[in-house]
Design a protein around this motif. Structure first.
Motif, short mmCIF file in Angstrom:
data_model
loop_
_atom_site.label_atom_id
_atom_site.label_comp_id
_atom_site.label_asym_id
_atom_site.label_seq_id
_atom_site.Cartn_x
_atom_site.Cartn_y
_atom_site.Cartn_z
N GLU A 188 -4.49 -34.09 20.42
CA GLU A 188 -4.39 -33.86 18.98
C GLU A 188 -3.32 -34.73 18.32
O GLU A 188 -3.14 -34.69 17.11
N GLN A 351 -2.57 -23.86 9.84
CA GLN A 351 -2.72 -24.94 10.81
C GLN A 351 -1.44 -25.76 10.92
O GLN A 351 -1.02 -26.14 12.03
N ARG A 355 0.59 -26.22 14.38
CA ARG A 355 0.73 -27.57 14.93
C ARG A 355 2.21 -27.88 15.21
O ARG A 355 2.55 -28.41 16.26
N ASN A 361 -4.33 -27.17 17.20
CA ASN A 361 -5.10 -26.87 15.99
C ASN A 361 -5.93 -25.63 16.27
O ASN A 361 -6.66 -25.57 17.27
#
Length: 393
Positions: A188, A351, A355, A361
């Protein structure tokens, strides 16, 4: 792959998530206790301790009576709480380390701390010496991690001490190795918020101070630059907040009293007014807050619509996982990593928090359902709403 974790739950490896999950082996009804668990290690937050929230060094149980705590937090030394018998603090059994005078709620906690980690961490007569390596480490931590705290550098210190004191260091290291230690989520492209370039100087300072105060060959890998970042990320992403309060225990016990309707109304009014004063003077800092590492809790994944929640019902570091709704066998048990206010925010805001703090996520059902919403934080949404109101006016 499943790992037995008790009669009602089991830990399973999740190939898709490259992690673990906690699953029900039996049916749990809404509000039923799923499990209780004590942490491998826990520590009071440094600012909390500095602000004179007296708690047992081992289990974080409040050492102030409800009346003492309420007087301090309302700044009202004449406040008298009714029904003192509802307070569970028994100062007659409190004790302390004979060398450094660190306080414990009972002898069993003092012995447990000494046997697990305190022999290494005991500062003896140097406890009040600001130049002691451990004192300098905690001061540096406070200077880069202001309230509200979400982790404690003393977790790292106790982890090192537990390895050093145990006859089998590898067994303790194995326990800690089960916790996520990733500093970045490469898939990510996410890095932990406290490990960014803007914190590089502070991290190097902490690493140097931690090395001076705690270094040992058995944990030398934790004191390399990357090793320190990993262990720092471990306590940041896995540390579960713990809250104990003699006031909340007193309130809970008062609610159980057999009282007439008028007495109950008067008691409820007194408690409401007291909490208003507490909020005015102390804000959200009402507990002997700290954080801990829990083996089973750490395997619970996040959901923005969780089916379980964590409580601390015993007045100490003992965690209780309770069902928020009926849970069927083979259903994953999920909690929220976000507080109640954060859960009410937009998908984009949720989110962002996840994060920065937990390196993932969220793909829970709610987030998938809201996937088409604009990528705006709750603040941006509110700002746009205000502008529209002004235009309409």
């Amino acid at each position: 792959m499943a790992t037995s974790a008790g009669s009602g739950v089991e830990v399973r490896s999740l190939e898709a998530k490259k992690g673990k999950g906690l699953y029900a082996k039996t049916h749990f009804k809404k509000e039923e206790t799923i499990l209780t668990e004590a942490p491998l290690v826990c520590a009071q937050f440094s600012w909390n301790e500095l602000y004179k929230y007296e708690a047992c060094e081992f289990c974080l149980r409040s050492l102030e009576t409800a009346e003492e705590m309420s007087r301090r937090l309302t700044n009202n030394p004449s406040l008298v709480l009714p029904h003192p018998e509802c307070c569970e603090v028994d100062s007659s059994v409190h004790t302390c380390c004979p060398h450094c005078q660190v306080k414990y709620c009972r002898e069993a906690c003092r012995v447990a701390a000494w046997d697990r980690y305190h022999r290494v961490l005991c500062m003896g007569a140097s406890r009040d010496d600001s130049k002691h390596p451990l004192a300098m480490l905690q001061e540096a931590w406070r200077n880069i991690h202001y309230p509200p705290e979400t982790a404690s550098i003393m977790l790292l210190a106790k982890m090192v001490a537990m390895v050093r004191q145990n006859p089998d260091p590898s067994a303790v290291l194995q326990k800690f190795s089960q916790f996520v230690q990733t500093t970045v989520n490469e898939n990510e492209q996410i890095a932990h918020k406290l490990l960014g370039k803007e914190f590089q100087t502070q991290l190097e300072l902490l690493q140097g101070l931690a090395r001076e105060a705690l270094y040992h060959d058995d944990v030398q890998q934790w004191f390399t630059p990357e090793g320190f970042r990993s262990i720092f990320a471990l306590i940041g992403t896995n540390g579960q907040g713990i809250g104990s309060s003699s006031i909340s225990t007193w309130v809970k016990n008062c609610e159980k009293l057999s009282q007439g309707e008028k007495e109950k109304e008067e008691m409820d009014k007194f408690i409401d007014e007291m909490y208003e004063e507490l909020d005015k003077e102390a804000g959200a800092f009402l507990n002997c807050d700290g954080s801990g590492l829990f083996e089973l809790q750490s395997t619970c994944n996040h959901s923005c619509t969780p089916n379980a929640e964590i409580n601390f019902l015993h007045g100490d570091h003992t965690l209780t996982l309770m069902a928020l709704k009926d849970i069927e066998p083979d259903e994953e048990i999920c909690i929220s990593y976000l507080d109640e206010c954060s859960l009410e925010r937009s998908r984009h805001s949720r989110q962002n928090i996840l994060r920065e703090n937990y390196l993932f996520n969220c793909s829970c059902q709610l987030c998938l359902e809201q996937a088409d919403e604009p990528d705006e934080t709750s603040e941006e949404e509110m700002s746009e709403g205000d502008e529209e109101d002004e235009e309409e006016g």
